[in-house]
Design an enzyme around this catalytic site. Sequence first.
Site, PDB file in Angstrom:
ATOM      1  N   THR A  47      44.675  44.960  67.068  1.00  0.00           N
ATOM      2  CA  THR A  47      43.559  45.322  66.189  1.00  0.00           C
ATOM      3  C   THR A  47      43.628  44.576  64.869  1.00  0.00           C
ATOM      4  O   THR A  47      42.640  44.003  64.404  1.00  0.00           O
ATOM      5  CB  THR A  47      43.564  46.840  65.932  1.00  0.00           C
ATOM      6  OG1 THR A  47      43.383  47.523  67.179  1.00  0.00           O
ATOM      7  CG2 THR A  47      42.451  47.233  64.971  1.00  0.00           C
ATOM      8  N   CYS A  48      44.797  44.569  64.245  1.00  0.00           N
ATOM      9  CA  CYS A  48      44.942  44.027  62.895  1.00  0.00           C
ATOM     10  C   CYS A  48      44.451  42.586  62.797  1.00  0.00           C
ATOM     11  O   CYS A  48      43.637  42.256  61.942  1.00  0.00           O
ATOM     12  CB  CYS A  48      46.397  44.105  62.459  1.00  0.00           C
ATOM     13  SG  CYS A  48      46.715  43.299  60.881  1.00  0.00           S
ATOM     14  N   CYS A  53      42.635  44.554  59.963  1.00  0.00           N
ATOM     15  CA  CYS A  53      43.058  44.169  58.608  1.00  0.00           C
ATOM     16  C   CYS A  53      42.699  42.751  58.211  1.00  0.00           C
ATOM     17  O   CYS A  53      42.147  42.525  57.131  1.00  0.00           O
ATOM     18  CB  CYS A  53      44.567  44.314  58.449  1.00  0.00           C
ATOM     19  SG  CYS A  53      45.365  45.479  59.533  1.00  0.00           S
ATOM     20  N   LYS A  56      38.832  41.837  58.214  1.00  0.00           N
ATOM     21  CA  LYS A  56      38.204  42.729  57.237  1.00  0.00           C
ATOM     22  C   LYS A  56      38.532  42.292  55.814  1.00  0.00           C
ATOM     23  O   LYS A  56      37.652  42.288  54.945  1.00  0.00           O
ATOM     24  CB  LYS A  56      38.699  44.155  57.476  1.00  0.00           C
ATOM     25  CG  LYS A  56      38.208  45.174  56.464  1.00  0.00           C
ATOM     26  CD  LYS A  56      38.991  46.461  56.622  1.00  0.00           C
ATOM     27  CE  LYS A  56      40.449  46.277  56.248  1.00  0.00           C
ATOM     28  NZ  LYS A  56      41.264  47.459  56.546  1.00  0.00           N
ATOM     29  N   TYR A 182      38.437  55.346  55.744  1.00  0.00           N
ATOM     30  CA  TYR A 182      38.639  54.054  55.088  1.00  0.00           C
ATOM     31  C   TYR A 182      37.839  52.937  55.744  1.00  0.00           C
ATOM     32  O   TYR A 182      37.353  52.034  55.059  1.00  0.00           O
ATOM     33  CB  TYR A 182      40.130  53.719  54.988  1.00  0.00           C
ATOM     34  CG  TYR A 182      40.803  53.314  56.270  1.00  0.00           C
ATOM     35  CD1 TYR A 182      40.891  51.979  56.628  1.00  0.00           C
ATOM     36  CD2 TYR A 182      41.376  54.261  57.115  1.00  0.00           C
ATOM     37  CE1 TYR A 182      41.511  51.593  57.807  1.00  0.00           C
ATOM     38  CE2 TYR A 182      42.005  53.887  58.281  1.00  0.00           C
ATOM     39  CZ  TYR A 182      42.068  52.560  58.630  1.00  0.00           C
ATOM     40  OH  TYR A 182      42.678  52.182  59.799  1.00  0.00           O
ATOM     41  N   GLU A 186      35.177  50.948  53.509  1.00  0.00           N
ATOM     42  CA  GLU A 186      35.372  49.506  53.326  1.00  0.00           C
ATOM     43  C   GLU A 186      34.140  48.722  53.750  1.00  0.00           C
ATOM     44  O   GLU A 186      33.655  47.854  53.014  1.00  0.00           O
ATOM     45  CB  GLU A 186      36.594  49.044  54.122  1.00  0.00           C
ATOM     46  CG  GLU A 186      37.908  49.505  53.511  1.00  0.00           C
ATOM     47  CD  GLU A 186      39.111  49.187  54.386  1.00  0.00           C
ATOM     48  OE1 GLU A 186      40.199  49.017  53.829  1.00  0.00           O
ATOM     49  OE2 GLU A 186      38.964  49.122  55.626  1.00  0.00           O
ATOM     50  N   ASP A 307      49.739  52.685  66.556  1.00  0.00           N
ATOM     51  CA  ASP A 307      48.564  53.553  66.492  1.00  0.00           C
ATOM     52  C   ASP A 307      48.496  54.548  67.641  1.00  0.00           C
ATOM     53  O   ASP A 307      47.879  55.606  67.519  1.00  0.00           O
ATOM     54  CB  ASP A 307      47.282  52.716  66.485  1.00  0.00           C
ATOM     55  CG  ASP A 307      47.097  51.957  65.177  1.00  0.00           C
ATOM     56  OD1 ASP A 307      47.998  52.012  64.325  1.00  0.00           O
ATOM     57  OD2 ASP A 307      46.050  51.299  65.016  1.00  0.00           O
ATOM     58  N   HIS A 440      50.602  42.858  28.712  1.00  0.00           N
ATOM     59  CA  HIS A 440      49.345  43.090  28.005  1.00  0.00           C
ATOM     60  C   HIS A 440      48.533  41.797  27.860  1.00  0.00           C
ATOM     61  O   HIS A 440      49.119  40.754  27.596  1.00  0.00           O
ATOM     62  CB  HIS A 440      49.646  43.663  26.619  1.00  0.00           C
ATOM     63  CG  HIS A 440      48.431  44.061  25.862  1.00  0.00           C
ATOM     64  ND1 HIS A 440      47.680  45.172  26.180  1.00  0.00           N
ATOM     65  CD2 HIS A 440      47.813  43.483  24.795  1.00  0.00           C
ATOM     66  CE1 HIS A 440      46.677  45.267  25.348  1.00  0.00           C
ATOM     67  NE2 HIS A 440      46.717  44.256  24.498  1.00  0.00           N
ATOM     68  N   GLU A 445      49.445  47.632  33.268  1.00  0.00           N
ATOM     69  CA  GLU A 445      50.261  48.211  32.199  1.00  0.00           C
ATOM     70  C   GLU A 445      49.952  49.688  31.983  1.00  0.00           C
ATOM     71  O   GLU A 445      50.755  50.425  31.399  1.00  0.00           O
ATOM     72  CB  GLU A 445      50.075  47.444  30.885  1.00  0.00           C
ATOM     73  CG  GLU A 445      48.719  47.639  30.227  1.00  0.00           C
ATOM     74  CD  GLU A 445      48.599  46.891  28.905  1.00  0.00           C
ATOM     75  OE1 GLU A 445      49.533  46.947  28.100  1.00  0.00           O
ATOM     76  OE2 GLU A 445      47.553  46.235  28.708  1.00  0.00           O
TER      77      GLU A 445
END
Length: 461
Positions: A47-48, A53, A56, A182, A186, A307, A440, A445
Site C-alpha cells: 500500500t505505502c 504514503c 500521497k 486521516y 488528507e 496492517d 529563532h 522553538e
Amino acid sequence: MNSHSSKTFDFDLFVIGAGSGGVRASRVAADLGARVAIAEERYFGGTCVNVGCVPKKLFSYAAHYADDWEDCRGFGWNPGQRQFDWPSLLANKDKEIARLNGIYRNILESRKIRIFNERARLVGPNVIEVGGERVSARYILLAVGGWPWKNPFPGNELAITSNEIFHLPALPESMLVYGGGYIATEFASILHGLGVEVALVYRGDKLLRGFDEDVREFITGEIGKRLQLELNREIAQIERADGGNLRVTLNSGATINVGEVLCATGRKPMTGDLGLENTGIRTSDNGAIEVDDRFETAEPGIFAVGDVISRVTLTPVALAEGQIVARRLFGGMDVRMDYEYIPSAVFCHPNIATVGRTEAEARSTGREYDVYLAKVRQLKHTLSGRDELSLIKLIVDCETERVIGLHMVGPDAGELAQGFAVAMNCGATKADFDRTIGIHPTLAEEFVTMRNRRKEHAARA
C-alpha cells in the site's frame, strides 16, 4: 518455536505479501541464512509505495504549491499565470513508483529469495498453495495488509476509493470526500490545493477520531476555512445525474452534485481467500489476525505483522514488526515491540504530527498531568496574509515530569516532530525542553518556550 522444526521443509520462511513488513522480514531472514520465499499477487512495496504514503505525499507536495503561489505575493513576487497539469503529475508519480517497485524486487532477488508473482493460500499449518503447486515452510509470515472499505449505501459502486484516486485519468472540477479519518482529511486538503471544489462529509462533529481533542477541534476549524465541511452527516445514496455527474443525497435530505465521490471511510485487513480456515488462526471482529506479543498467531509457526493485525497501521511499524519476527526466528533475538512513543503525521493542510499520548489517554491512566498549549501565527504569514494558525501542545506527567504527549498542527509538522520523538523515547522531561535553547525565529522553538500550564485541563471531557 514450531514443533515441526525437525522436519525438512522446502523453505525456512514463506512470506505472503511483499509490502513493507513482508519485504523487511524476508531480507533480514535471508541475511541470517534462512531459505526464504515470498508471494505477491499485486505490486511490490504494498500500500505505502503504490497507493499510500509515497504517492500521497507527492500529491501533497503538489497541492502545497497553490499555497506558495498565493503566499509569495506578500513577499514581493508576481507569480503570473497559474496552471496545473494533472497528467504530468500522474506520469511523474508513476515513474517514481515504478523505480521503487524495482528497488523492492531487487532487495529480494539479490538475496536469492524465491519470488512467486501469484496469490498464495494456506492449506495447512506448514503448507502453502501458490501458482498451482504446494510448498512447505517451517515458518509462515502473513503480511497481506489491508484494503479500502466502502459503506453499504445505495449507489456505493459509483464511488471510488483511495486506490483509484491515484489513477484518475482526469481531475474532476468538484469532488465529495466521505469520511473523517486521516485518509479523508488528507485527500480533501490535497484535492482542494489542486483546484478541485471539495465537500467533506463526515458523520462525526470533529475530524480525526482518536486524535487529541484539541488537535481535532483545531484542524476541523482550519480545514473548514478552506473547503465545505458537512459534519454530523452521512451519505444516504449516490445516483448518476445529468451530464455524467453524481448526485449525492445526505441523511439530512440535502443533495450535492459532484464529478466524483471518494469514499475514505476506512480499511479492513485483507484476509479473504487466504485459507485461514485451514489453520487454527483466530481473527477479531474487524477481520484482523490475532497475534501474541511475538506476533505469533493461534497456529504455532504462523506469524502476522503490519496492517493485517490492525495494531498501529503505519509503514515504519510494519517494518519494525517484520524485522523483530525474522530476528527472533533466525537470529535468536527476542526483542519486543514498543508502541508507546511512535510518531505519526497526517499530511493534510496544515500538517499534523503526534508523538505519545493524547490527553484522553493521559487522563485514563488516573495519573496527574499538566498541559501546555499555544496557538501561534507563523512569522511567514505576517507578510503572506494567510489566515492560518498553528497549534503546539505538550502533555507532561506530573510525577515523573516526562513529556508523554506532543502534538502539533502546522507546516512540516512531521519533519519537526521526528526529533522530539527521539527525545521522548529517551525519557525527556519538561525541564529538558525548558533548558533547550530555541532556534529563532522558527515554529519549532515554541516547543521549548512554553511556560504557562493550562489550569482547567483536568475538567475537560
